[in-house]
Write a protein that holds these residues in place. Structure first.
Motif, short mmCIF file in Angstrom:
data_model
loop_
_atom_site.label_atom_id
_atom_site.label_comp_id
_atom_site.label_asym_id
_atom_site.label_seq_id
_atom_site.Cartn_x
_atom_site.Cartn_y
_atom_site.Cartn_z
N GLY A 1 -12.87 -26.74 -8.55
CA GLY A 1 -12.67 -26.71 -7.11
C GLY A 1 -12.05 -27.98 -6.57
N SER A 2 -11.92 -28.03 -5.25
CA SER A 2 -11.29 -29.16 -4.57
C SER A 2 -12.19 -29.69 -3.46
CB SER A 2 -9.95 -28.75 -3.97
OG SER A 2 -9.04 -28.34 -4.96
N LEU A 3 -11.98 -30.96 -3.14
CA LEU A 3 -12.72 -31.60 -2.07
C LEU A 3 -11.87 -32.76 -1.56
CD1 LEU A 3 -15.59 -31.17 -0.85
CD2 LEU A 3 -16.36 -33.04 -2.32
N LYS A 4 -11.91 -32.99 -0.25
CA LYS A 4 -11.20 -34.13 0.32
C LYS A 4 -12.20 -35.02 1.04
CE LYS A 4 -7.09 -35.30 3.05
NZ LYS A 4 -5.94 -34.73 3.80
N ILE A 5 -12.29 -36.26 0.63
CA ILE A 5 -13.19 -37.19 1.28
C ILE A 5 -12.39 -38.18 2.12
CG2 ILE A 5 -15.07 -36.90 -0.37
CD1 ILE A 5 -14.18 -39.42 -1.79
N SER A 6 -13.05 -38.72 3.13
CA SER A 6 -12.38 -39.59 4.08
C SER A 6 -13.16 -40.88 4.26
CB SER A 6 -12.27 -38.90 5.45
OG SER A 6 -11.58 -37.68 5.35
N CYS A 7 -12.47 -41.87 4.78
CA CYS A 7 -13.09 -43.15 5.06
C CYS A 7 -12.45 -43.71 6.32
CB CYS A 7 -12.89 -44.10 3.89
SG CYS A 7 -13.43 -45.80 4.17
N THR A 8 -13.24 -43.89 7.36
CA THR A 8 -12.72 -44.37 8.63
C THR A 8 -13.14 -45.82 8.84
OG1 THR A 8 -12.87 -42.15 9.55
CG2 THR A 8 -12.67 -43.97 11.11
N ALA A 9 -12.15 -46.64 9.25
CA ALA A 9 -12.42 -48.06 9.49
C ALA A 9 -12.66 -48.30 10.97
CB ALA A 9 -11.24 -48.89 9.00
N SER A 10 -13.45 -49.29 11.26
CA SER A 10 -13.84 -49.56 12.65
C SER A 10 -12.82 -50.37 13.42
CB SER A 10 -15.18 -50.29 12.68
OG SER A 10 -15.05 -51.55 12.03
N ARG A 11 -11.94 -51.06 12.74
CA ARG A 11 -10.99 -51.91 13.43
C ARG A 11 -9.58 -51.69 12.94
NH1 ARG A 11 -13.62 -57.76 12.94
NH2 ARG A 11 -11.46 -58.18 12.42
N ASN A 12 -8.62 -52.07 13.76
CA ASN A 12 -7.23 -51.81 13.44
C ASN A 12 -6.67 -52.73 12.35
OD1 ASN A 12 -5.05 -50.10 13.88
ND2 ASN A 12 -4.00 -51.65 15.11
N THR A 13 -7.47 -53.69 11.90
CA THR A 13 -7.00 -54.52 10.78
C THR A 13 -6.83 -53.68 9.53
OG1 THR A 13 -9.31 -55.12 10.36
CG2 THR A 13 -7.98 -56.64 11.64
N PHE A 14 -7.34 -52.47 9.55
CA PHE A 14 -7.19 -51.53 8.44
C PHE A 14 -5.74 -51.45 7.99
CE2 PHE A 14 -8.06 -47.63 6.13
CZ PHE A 14 -6.91 -46.87 6.27
N SER A 15 -4.80 -51.42 8.93
CA SER A 15 -3.39 -51.21 8.60
C SER A 15 -2.78 -52.36 7.82
CB SER A 15 -2.59 -50.95 9.88
OG SER A 15 -2.65 -52.08 10.71
N ASN A 16 -3.43 -53.50 7.75
CA ASN A 16 -2.91 -54.66 7.03
C ASN A 16 -3.46 -54.78 5.61
OD1 ASN A 16 -1.53 -55.55 9.37
ND2 ASN A 16 -3.41 -56.49 10.13
N ASN A 17 -4.46 -53.97 5.30
CA ASN A 17 -5.18 -54.12 4.03
C ASN A 17 -4.84 -53.04 3.02
OD1 ASN A 17 -7.15 -55.13 6.35
ND2 ASN A 17 -7.65 -56.24 4.48
N GLY A 18 -4.75 -53.45 1.75
CA GLY A 18 -4.78 -52.46 0.69
C GLY A 18 -6.17 -51.82 0.69
N MET A 19 -6.24 -50.59 0.21
CA MET A 19 -7.51 -49.87 0.21
C MET A 19 -7.75 -49.24 -1.15
SD MET A 19 -8.78 -50.16 3.30
CE MET A 19 -10.03 -48.89 3.25
N GLY A 20 -9.01 -48.99 -1.46
CA GLY A 20 -9.32 -48.39 -2.75
C GLY A 20 -10.50 -47.45 -2.67
N TRP A 21 -10.57 -46.58 -3.65
CA TRP A 21 -11.74 -45.73 -3.87
C TRP A 21 -12.35 -46.11 -5.22
CZ3 TRP A 21 -14.00 -42.70 -0.37
CH2 TRP A 21 -13.25 -42.20 0.70
N PHE A 22 -13.65 -46.24 -5.23
CA PHE A 22 -14.42 -46.46 -6.45
C PHE A 22 -15.51 -45.39 -6.51
CE2 PHE A 22 -13.05 -50.69 -7.98
CZ PHE A 22 -12.23 -51.05 -6.93
N ARG A 23 -16.10 -45.23 -7.67
CA ARG A 23 -17.21 -44.30 -7.80
C ARG A 23 -18.26 -44.86 -8.75
NH1 ARG A 23 -14.10 -39.36 -11.03
NH2 ARG A 23 -13.82 -40.46 -13.03
N GLN A 24 -19.48 -44.37 -8.55
CA GLN A 24 -20.58 -44.81 -9.40
C GLN A 24 -21.43 -43.60 -9.74
OE1 GLN A 24 -22.78 -48.15 -7.85
NE2 GLN A 24 -23.70 -48.57 -9.84
N ALA A 25 -21.44 -43.26 -11.00
CA ALA A 25 -22.27 -42.15 -11.49
C ALA A 25 -23.67 -42.67 -11.78
CB ALA A 25 -21.64 -41.56 -12.74
N PRO A 26 -24.66 -41.78 -11.80
CA PRO A 26 -26.03 -42.21 -12.09
C PRO A 26 -26.14 -42.98 -13.39
CG PRO A 26 -26.00 -39.95 -11.32
CD PRO A 26 -24.56 -40.35 -11.52
N GLY A 27 -26.73 -44.17 -13.32
CA GLY A 27 -26.95 -44.97 -14.52
C GLY A 27 -25.74 -45.71 -15.02
#
Length: 123
Positions: A15-41
């Motif tokens: 299946g498919s899923l789309k996750i999002s991440c919203t930033a609180s300030r407009n400095t977001f547009s100046n920054n590189g961004m990343g996704w990380f994940r952590q599985a149990p253990g």
């Protein structure tokens, strides 16, 4: 900068899923961004990164061709579209804002972190 991840849930393998991440300030547009994940253990693992203007994206090998990272600077929002999900994709997914305008594979290059959203893929 505060980051709020959302959109996680339970999905069947394939299946498919789309996750999002919203930033609180407009400095977001100046920054590189990343996704990380952590599985149990397990430790925190790099998934995908994107430059400030979305001109450069890169992924860990295990998600290439299945996941797509994108961003909307006008909405201060980062996305991760996940297709062909596998049980091994099950993890808490974290978004992060880089110290510089380009993303990175290293957790040490990120300054701000979201609280995480849980993605569970059932077999």
């Amino acid at each position: 900068v505060q980051l709020q991840a959302s959109g996680g849930g339970l999905v069947q393998a394939g299946g498919s899923l789309k996750i999002s991440c919203t930033a609180s300030r407009n400095t977001f547009s100046n920054n590189g961004m990343g996704w990380f994940r952590q599985a149990p253990g397990k430790g925190r693992e790099f998934v995908a990164a994107i430059s400030w203007n979305a001109g450069v994206t890169f992924y860990t090998d295990s998600v290439k061709g299945r996941f797509t990272i994108s961003r909307d600077n006008a909405k201060s929002t980062l996305y991760l579209q996940m297709n062909s999900l596998k049980p091994e994709d099950t993890a808490v997914y974290y978004c992060a804002a880089a110290r510089k305008s380009y993303g990175s594979r290293s957790v040490d290059d990120y300054k701000y972190w979201g609280q995480g959203t849980l993605v569970t893929v059932s077999s």
